[in-house]
Design a protein around this motif. Sequence first.
Motif, short mmCIF file in Angstrom:
data_model
loop_
_atom_site.label_atom_id
_atom_site.label_comp_id
_atom_site.label_asym_id
_atom_site.label_seq_id
_atom_site.Cartn_x
_atom_site.Cartn_y
_atom_site.Cartn_z
N GLY A 76 0.90 -1.39 -0.01
CA GLY A 76 -0.03 0.05 -0.10
C GLY A 76 0.85 1.19 0.01
N SER A 77 1.62 1.47 -0.82
CA SER A 77 2.67 2.52 -0.95
C SER A 77 2.01 3.81 -1.35
CB SER A 77 3.84 2.26 -1.89
OG SER A 77 3.35 2.14 -3.35
N ASN A 78 0.98 3.62 -2.30
CA ASN A 78 0.28 4.88 -2.74
C ASN A 78 1.23 5.75 -3.49
OD1 ASN A 78 -1.93 6.59 -3.19
ND2 ASN A 78 -2.07 7.26 -1.38
N PHE A 79 2.24 5.18 -4.07
CA PHE A 79 3.46 5.88 -4.83
C PHE A 79 4.01 6.85 -4.07
CE2 PHE A 79 -0.05 4.90 -7.90
CZ PHE A 79 0.79 4.52 -8.93
N GLY A 80 4.28 6.66 -2.59
CA GLY A 80 5.06 7.56 -1.57
C GLY A 80 4.07 8.85 -1.32
N ARG A 81 2.69 8.62 -1.46
CA ARG A 81 1.99 9.89 -0.90
C ARG A 81 1.52 9.77 0.40
NH1 ARG A 81 -2.63 10.87 -5.13
NH2 ARG A 81 -2.89 8.48 -4.56
N SER A 82 1.00 10.68 1.11
CA SER A 82 1.09 10.81 2.60
C SER A 82 -0.04 9.63 3.30
CB SER A 82 0.90 12.11 3.17
OG SER A 82 -0.38 12.68 2.42
N GLY A 83 -1.09 9.61 2.31
CA GLY A 83 -2.35 8.75 3.11
C GLY A 83 -2.17 7.31 2.67
N HIS A 84 -2.83 6.57 3.42
CA HIS A 84 -2.93 5.17 2.95
C HIS A 84 -3.85 5.01 1.76
CE1 HIS A 84 -0.96 3.31 6.09
NE2 HIS A 84 -1.60 4.00 7.03
N PRO A 85 -3.59 4.40 0.73
CA PRO A 85 -4.56 4.00 -0.39
C PRO A 85 -6.08 3.69 0.09
CG PRO A 85 -2.68 2.49 -0.60
CD PRO A 85 -2.56 3.41 0.64
N ALA A 86 -6.84 3.94 -0.66
CA ALA A 86 -8.24 3.33 0.00
C ALA A 86 -8.59 1.92 -0.06
CB ALA A 86 -9.44 4.11 -1.06
N TRP A 87 -7.96 1.41 -1.05
CA TRP A 87 -8.16 0.03 -1.21
C TRP A 87 -7.74 -0.70 -0.02
CZ3 TRP A 87 -4.02 -2.87 -0.96
CH2 TRP A 87 -2.54 -2.59 -1.33
N THR A 88 -6.57 -0.06 0.76
CA THR A 88 -6.23 -0.65 2.01
C THR A 88 -7.44 -0.80 3.09
OG1 THR A 88 -5.18 1.15 2.88
CG2 THR A 88 -3.63 -0.33 1.52
N ALA A 89 -7.93 0.34 3.09
CA ALA A 89 -9.09 0.34 4.01
C ALA A 89 -10.25 -0.75 3.84
CB ALA A 89 -9.66 1.72 4.30
N ASN A 90 -10.44 -0.71 2.28
CA ASN A 90 -11.45 -1.73 1.92
C ASN A 90 -11.14 -3.07 2.22
OD1 ASN A 90 -12.60 0.60 1.08
ND2 ASN A 90 -11.89 0.25 -1.11
N LEU A 91 -9.94 -3.42 1.89
CA LEU A 91 -9.43 -4.69 2.34
C LEU A 91 -9.66 -5.00 3.90
CD1 LEU A 91 -6.33 -5.65 0.12
CD2 LEU A 91 -8.62 -6.67 -0.17
N MET A 92 -9.23 -4.09 4.65
CA MET A 92 -9.39 -4.26 6.17
C MET A 92 -10.84 -4.57 6.58
SD MET A 92 -6.16 -1.56 7.06
CE MET A 92 -6.61 -1.80 8.98
N ALA A 93 -11.69 -3.68 6.05
CA ALA A 93 -13.02 -3.85 6.28
C ALA A 93 -13.87 -5.19 6.03
CB ALA A 93 -13.99 -2.63 5.81
N GLY A 94 -13.22 -5.87 4.69
CA GLY A 94 -13.89 -6.90 4.17
C GLY A 94 -12.73 -7.94 3.72
N PRO A 95 -11.95 -8.55 4.41
CA PRO A 95 -10.76 -9.37 4.15
C PRO A 95 -11.16 -10.82 3.34
CG PRO A 95 -11.23 -9.55 6.29
CD PRO A 95 -12.05 -8.41 6.03
N ASP A 96 -12.43 -10.85 3.41
CA ASP A 96 -13.12 -12.17 2.47
C ASP A 96 -14.08 -11.84 1.45
OD1 ASP A 96 -11.72 -14.59 3.97
OD2 ASP A 96 -13.00 -13.81 5.63
N ARG A 97 -14.03 -10.31 1.27
CA ARG A 97 -14.96 -9.90 0.17
C ARG A 97 -14.21 -9.62 -1.22
NH1 ARG A 97 -18.60 -5.71 2.45
NH2 ARG A 97 -19.74 -6.24 0.81
N ALA A 98 -12.93 -9.88 -1.12
CA ALA A 98 -12.16 -9.27 -2.25
C ALA A 98 -12.21 -10.49 -3.38
CB ALA A 98 -10.63 -8.87 -1.82
N VAL A 99 -11.83 -9.97 -4.74
CA VAL A 99 -11.50 -10.84 -5.81
C VAL A 99 -10.60 -10.26 -6.34
CG1 VAL A 99 -12.43 -11.69 -7.96
CG2 VAL A 99 -13.80 -11.61 -5.84
N VAL A 100 -9.56 -11.07 -7.02
CA VAL A 100 -8.47 -10.37 -7.91
C VAL A 100 -8.58 -10.99 -9.23
CG1 VAL A 100 -6.70 -10.08 -5.88
CG2 VAL A 100 -6.61 -12.30 -7.54
N ASN A 101 -8.19 -10.23 -10.17
CA ASN A 101 -8.14 -10.57 -11.61
C ASN A 101 -6.67 -11.00 -12.09
OD1 ASN A 101 -8.02 -10.36 -14.76
ND2 ASN A 101 -10.26 -11.10 -14.48
N TRP A 102 -6.25 -12.31 -11.93
CA TRP A 102 -4.76 -12.43 -12.22
C TRP A 102 -4.68 -13.18 -13.52
CZ3 TRP A 102 -0.23 -11.35 -11.16
CH2 TRP A 102 1.03 -12.53 -11.13
#
Length: 164
Positions: A83-109
């Motif tokens: 969750g580097s957010n390109f070295g910007r100050s705040g955490h990227p939003a996707w990290t909070a989303n994963l923390m709130a729903g760790p079993d609700r994510a899907v990746v396209n690989w």
Amino acid sequence: MAPGVRLVQKVSSTRAFAKVAPHVVPVMDRAVHRLTRGKVLLSARMLPGLILTVPGARSGQLRTTPLACMPEKGTEQSWILVGSNFGRSGHPAWTANLMAGPDRAVVNWQGRDVPVHATLLEGEEREEVWRAALKFWPPYATYQARVEREIRLFRLRGRDGATS
């Protein structure tokens, strides 16, 4: 190492890149990924990449984010996300989303959808993975030095062999 990777690493460590890239790279990745029906992710030409889809922590609406990832050796359904957010100050939003729903994510690989479980790495496990991430993509050290927050690391693992 692929030709041009060192140059890309140097450029990606700059503050100018941190300002521009978050607005350009994901938009290009989403468009190309959609146009190629999940077969191509432009940024994956330099780093492995996936598309993360997870419900928003507050809205519950599905959020789709192209991300660089570090595939874990020895398994085809385990990835590290930084969750580097390109070295910007705040955490990227996707990290909070994963923390709130760790079993609700899907990746396209590589064109396949894989339901995953996300784990926020902490302590010794985080430190071990962080060292591996720095070897994998040295600019992460520059990103961390630029911010006061600790960059979040997640391990995503396929849930019980579920793929589509």
